[in-house]
Design a protein around this motif. Structure first.
Motif, mmCIF file in Angstrom:
data_model
loop_
_atom_site.group_PDB
_atom_site.id
_atom_site.type_symbol
_atom_site.label_atom_id
_atom_site.label_comp_id
_atom_site.label_asym_id
_atom_site.label_seq_id
_atom_site.Cartn_x
_atom_site.Cartn_y
_atom_site.Cartn_z
ATOM 1 N N LYS A 48 -19.821 -5.019 17.254
ATOM 2 C CA LYS A 48 -19.060 -4.437 18.362
ATOM 3 C C LYS A 48 -18.259 -5.476 19.141
ATOM 4 C CE LYS A 48 -19.590 -1.580 22.510
ATOM 5 N NZ LYS A 48 -20.560 -0.840 23.380
ATOM 6 N N PHE A 52 -14.103 -5.922 19.105
ATOM 7 C CA PHE A 52 -13.350 -5.853 20.356
ATOM 8 C C PHE A 52 -12.495 -7.107 20.552
ATOM 9 C CE2 PHE A 52 -13.030 -6.899 24.907
ATOM 10 C CZ PHE A 52 -12.264 -5.819 25.331
ATOM 11 N N ARG A 55 -9.241 -6.965 18.693
ATOM 12 C CA ARG A 55 -8.267 -6.064 19.324
ATOM 13 C C ARG A 55 -7.747 -6.632 20.638
ATOM 14 N NH1 ARG A 55 -11.921 -0.870 17.344
ATOM 15 N NH2 ARG A 55 -11.321 -1.158 15.148
ATOM 16 N N ARG A 99 -8.242 7.072 18.224
ATOM 17 C CA ARG A 99 -9.694 7.073 18.054
ATOM 18 C C ARG A 99 -10.393 6.403 19.235
ATOM 19 N NH1 ARG A 99 -14.182 6.347 18.626
ATOM 20 N NH2 ARG A 99 -15.895 6.109 17.134
ATOM 21 N N HIS A 100 -9.780 5.344 19.768
ATOM 22 C CA HIS A 100 -10.396 4.571 20.847
ATOM 23 C C HIS A 100 -9.586 4.722 22.135
ATOM 24 C CE1 HIS A 100 -13.397 2.639 18.293
ATOM 25 N NE2 HIS A 100 -12.447 2.487 17.385
ATOM 26 N N ARG A 101 -9.578 5.912 22.667
ATOM 27 C CA ARG A 101 -8.787 6.179 23.864
ATOM 28 C C ARG A 101 -9.261 5.373 25.067
ATOM 29 N NH1 ARG A 101 -8.544 12.273 25.134
ATOM 30 N NH2 ARG A 101 -6.999 11.509 26.628
ATOM 31 N N GLU A 102 -10.539 4.992 25.047
ATOM 32 C CA GLU A 102 -11.073 4.200 26.163
ATOM 33 C C GLU A 102 -10.484 2.791 26.194
ATOM 34 O OE1 GLU A 102 -13.558 2.999 22.653
ATOM 35 O OE2 GLU A 102 -12.578 4.831 23.389
ATOM 36 N N LEU A 103 -9.829 2.373 25.098
ATOM 37 C CA LEU A 103 -9.199 1.055 25.022
ATOM 38 C C LEU A 103 -7.685 1.172 25.092
ATOM 39 C CD1 LEU A 103 -11.324 -0.624 22.186
ATOM 40 C CD2 LEU A 103 -11.602 -0.862 24.657
#
Length: 432
Positions: A48, A52, A55, A99-103
C-alpha cells in the motif's frame, strides 16, 4: 568531483560561480530523474505505501514540469517527460483515477498541469471537472493549506469555479497567521511553504489567485528563522522549500543562497545526489524493494524540490547577488542551532550558546536577525519559574525514578549558573 567547501565559498563571490553551481546541479538532477524514471509510474503495484509513493511521485513530477515552464531553465529530463505524457494519455490513467476517487489530487493535478502546458483529451477534462465538484471533494474537512491544494489545481486547470472561499481560506492559513519558528514543526513549516507556492503560482511576487497578496507583512522573517533552524537540523528538503519561498515573495538575500548552497555541497552523497532527510525511508524499505528503489524513495522528493528551487533562484540571481550586505556564516549557523536547541528543549546547551554569542550583537543586528534572538529569549523567559530557576523537567525527571530530585536539582543548578553569566542586555534588539 565536488570542489572542497572552502574553495567553493571563495569562488561564490562571483555571480558566474553561483550560475555554474546552479547549472551543474540542475544538469545532474535531470539526468538522475531520467535514470530513475521507472519509479515515477502510477501503474506500479506493490504494498500500500509503496504503491501510493509511485502515484505521489508522478503527481509531484507534474509540478516540476509546471515550474520548469515558468522559468528560464527548461526541463531536460526528456525520457521521464515522455514517459509522463504517455502514462497520462494511457486509457489506464482515467480508469485508475476513477477507481481511486479518494486520491483525486494525485491524478487531478497532473491533468490540470498537462492541460495548461500541452492540452488534454476531453475525457480527462471531464473527469477533473466532475471530481472537483463532487460531494466528496466539497465536503472535505482539511487544514487550510490542504484545501489550497484544490484551489491551486483548479486555478492551473482554468475556467472553473473554486469549491472553497479562496480569500477567506488564505486569511486562515499560516501565511497570514504567522507561525512561531521555534515551536513550529515540519508540518507547519511545509504548510507555510506550500501556501506561498499556491499564492504565487510558483512565480516571483505573482498574485496567482488575484487576492492582493501582501508580500511584505513579515513572513520573510519567519522564513529566515525557519531556514536557519532546518539548516541546523540538516534537513535540505525543507530548507530548499524555504529558500524557494523567500525567492517567490521577493525577499531572497545573498546569505540565504550561500547558506543553502554550502549545505548542499557538504551533504551531497556524490556528484549528482542531494540527499533527502534521514530517517523518513528506513532500511526495511531496502530489504523489501532493493537498493535502487530505496535510493530513489529516500531522495526523489528532495531532488525535485532542488530542481525547482534552483530554477526559481536562477531567474533572480543577478538581483540576489547584487546584495553586498555583510554576513557571517558562523553566526548564522549559531542562530540556527539556537532555535534547534530551544525546540529540542536542550536548555543547558541553549544557554551555553547564548553565552558564546554575547559579543556578536553587532553582526546579528547588521544582518537584521535580532528578531531571532528576541524570539528565543522570549521562549527562555516563558520557562522561568517562580523559584528563580529555569526549566520544567517533569518528563526528564520521570526517567530517573531513583534519583529524581537529585537529577532535577543538578540540571536546574547548572542552567542557573550559565544564566547568571549571560549579559542579557547585550542580547536585546530593536526590531525594524
Amino acid at each position: 568531483m565536488i570542489e572542497p567547501l572552502e574553495n567553493w565559498r571563495k569562488q561564490m563571490t562571483c555571480v558566474n560561480h553561483y550560475q555554474n553551481f546552479i547549472n551543474d546541479r540542475i544538469k545532474g538532477i535531470d539526468l538522475w530523474l531520467d535514470n530513475h524514471k521507472e519509479f515515477f509510474n502510477p501503474y506500479n503495484i506493490s504494498d500500500k505505501d509503496t504503491t501510493f509513493l509511485y502515484r505521489k511521485s508522478f503527481c509531484e513530477y507534474s509540478l516540476y514540469l509546471y515550474v520548469c515552464d515558468k522559468h528560464e531553465i527548461k526541463d531536460k529530463s526528456h525520457a521521464l517527460k515522455t514517459q509522463f505524457l504517455n502514462h497520462l494519455n494511457d486509457d489506464r490513467f482515467l480508469q485508475l483515477a476513477k477507481r481511486h476517487r479518494e486520491l483525486f489530487l494525485a491524478f487531478g493535478l497532473p491533468i490540470a498541469i498537462a492541460k495548461h502546458l500541452y492540452g488534454v483529451t476531453p475525457p480527462l477534462s471531464e473527469y477533473f471537472t466532475k471530481e472537483l465538484n463532487s460531494q466528496h471533494s466539497r465536503s472535505l474537512e482539511l487544514v487550510p493549506f490542504r484545501m489550497m491544494d484544490y484551489v491551486f489545481a483548479a486555478q492551473i486547470f482554468g475556467d472553473i469555479e473554486h469549491i472553497f472561499p479562496v480569500n477567506k481560506l488564505s486569511k486562515m492559513s499560516n501565511y497570514y497567521r504567522l507561525p512561531d519558528p521555534i515551536l513550529a514543526d515540519e508540518s507547519q513549516a511545509y504548510a507555510l511553504t506550500h501556501n506561498i507556492f499556491y499564492l504565487t503560482g510558483m512565480q516571483r511576487r505573482a498574485d496567482f489567485l488575484a487576492l492582493n497578496v501582501d508580500f511584505d507583512h513579515g513572513v520573510n522573517k519567519v522564513l529566515e528563522a525557519l531556514l536557519l533552524k532546518y539548516i541546523a537540523k540538516k534537513d535540505l528538503d525543507l530548507s530548499l522549500e524555504l529558500l524557494a519561498s523567500l525567492a517567490l515573495i521577493g525577499h531572497c538575500k545573498k546569505w540565504h543562497i550561500e547558506l543553502v548552497f554550502s549545505a548542499i555541497t557538504q551533504s551531497m552523497e556524490n556528484d549528482d545526489v542531494i540527499p533527502g532527510p534521514v530517517g523518513r525511508i528506513g532500511d526495511d524499505v531496502r530489504a523489501l524493494h532493493g537498493d535502487k528503489f530505496h535510493h530513489w524513495a529516500k531522495n526523489y522528493h528532495t531532488m525535485l524540490v532542488a530542481a525547482m528551487c534552483l530554477r526559481i533562484i536562477n531567474d533572480q540571481l543577478s538581483d540576489i547577488t547584487a546584495d553586498e550586505s555583510i554576513f557571517d556564516l558562523g553566526t548564522l549557523n549559531s542562530l540556527g542551532h539556537m532555535q534547534r536547541l530551544a525546540a529540542e528543549y536542550n536548555l543547558p546547551l541553549l544557554l551555553a550558546l547564548f553565552n558564546s554569542i554575547e559579543n556578536e550583537g553587532e553582526i546579528i543586528n547588521s544582518m537584521g536577525l535580532g528578531h531571532i534572538v528576541n524570539n528565543t529569549k522570549s521562549f527562555i523567559d516563558s520557562q522561568r519559574r517562580e523559584d528563580s530557576y529555569l526549566g520544567y523537567f517533569h518528563d526528564e525527571k520521570g526517567k530517573h525514578k531513583e534519583n529524581q530530585h537529585k537529577f532535577e536539582n543538578s540540571v536546574l543548578a547548572s542552567i542557573k549558573k550559565i544564566d547568571q553569566c549571560i549579559n542579557w542586555n547585550k542580547l536585546t534588539f530593536n526590531e525594524h
